[in-house]
Design a protein around this motif. Structure first.
Motif, short mmCIF file in Angstrom:
data_model
loop_
_atom_site.label_atom_id
_atom_site.label_comp_id
_atom_site.label_asym_id
_atom_site.label_seq_id
_atom_site.Cartn_x
_atom_site.Cartn_y
_atom_site.Cartn_z
N ASN A 23 0.85 -1.12 0.27
CA ASN A 23 0.15 -0.07 0.14
C ASN A 23 0.96 1.28 -0.16
O ASN A 23 0.48 2.14 -0.66
N LEU A 24 1.94 1.32 0.75
CA LEU A 24 2.96 2.48 0.91
C LEU A 24 3.44 2.66 -0.62
O LEU A 24 3.59 3.67 -1.05
N ALA A 27 1.04 4.14 -3.01
CA ALA A 27 0.76 5.37 -2.76
C ALA A 27 1.88 6.36 -2.99
O ALA A 27 1.69 7.38 -3.79
N GLN A 39 0.22 11.23 5.76
CA GLN A 39 -0.36 10.57 4.85
C GLN A 39 0.21 8.89 5.04
O GLN A 39 -0.69 7.99 5.08
N GLU A 42 -1.89 7.37 7.94
CA GLU A 42 -3.16 7.09 7.41
C GLU A 42 -3.30 5.72 6.54
O GLU A 42 -4.20 4.76 6.76
N ILE A 43 -2.36 5.62 5.78
CA ILE A 43 -2.11 4.20 4.93
C ILE A 43 -1.77 3.21 5.76
O ILE A 43 -2.52 2.20 5.72
#
Length: 54
Positions: A23-24, A27, A39, A42-43
């Motif tokens: 996910n990181l 993003a 951010q 949040e991720i």
């Protein structure tokens, strides 16, 4: 002969870490700038601690 690289991933903690890392990476690759700490938190699903005012 046993293949040392033939390993199944069944560790739920490891799979969770791989998902967070993925996910990181996604993003970061979609962002035009660096990700802020907020951010990233949040991720990763980090819940900020309440701030105590003195």
């Amino acid at each position: 002969m046993h293949d040392q690289f033939d390993v199944s991933l069944e560790d739920s903690d490891l799979l969770g870490e791989v998902e967070l890392t993925t996910n990181l990476i996604i993003a970061a690759s979609e962002s035009d700038d660096r990700l802020s700490e907020d951010q990233i938190d949040e991720i990763l699903g980090v819940v900020p601690e309440p701030r105590h005012e003195s």
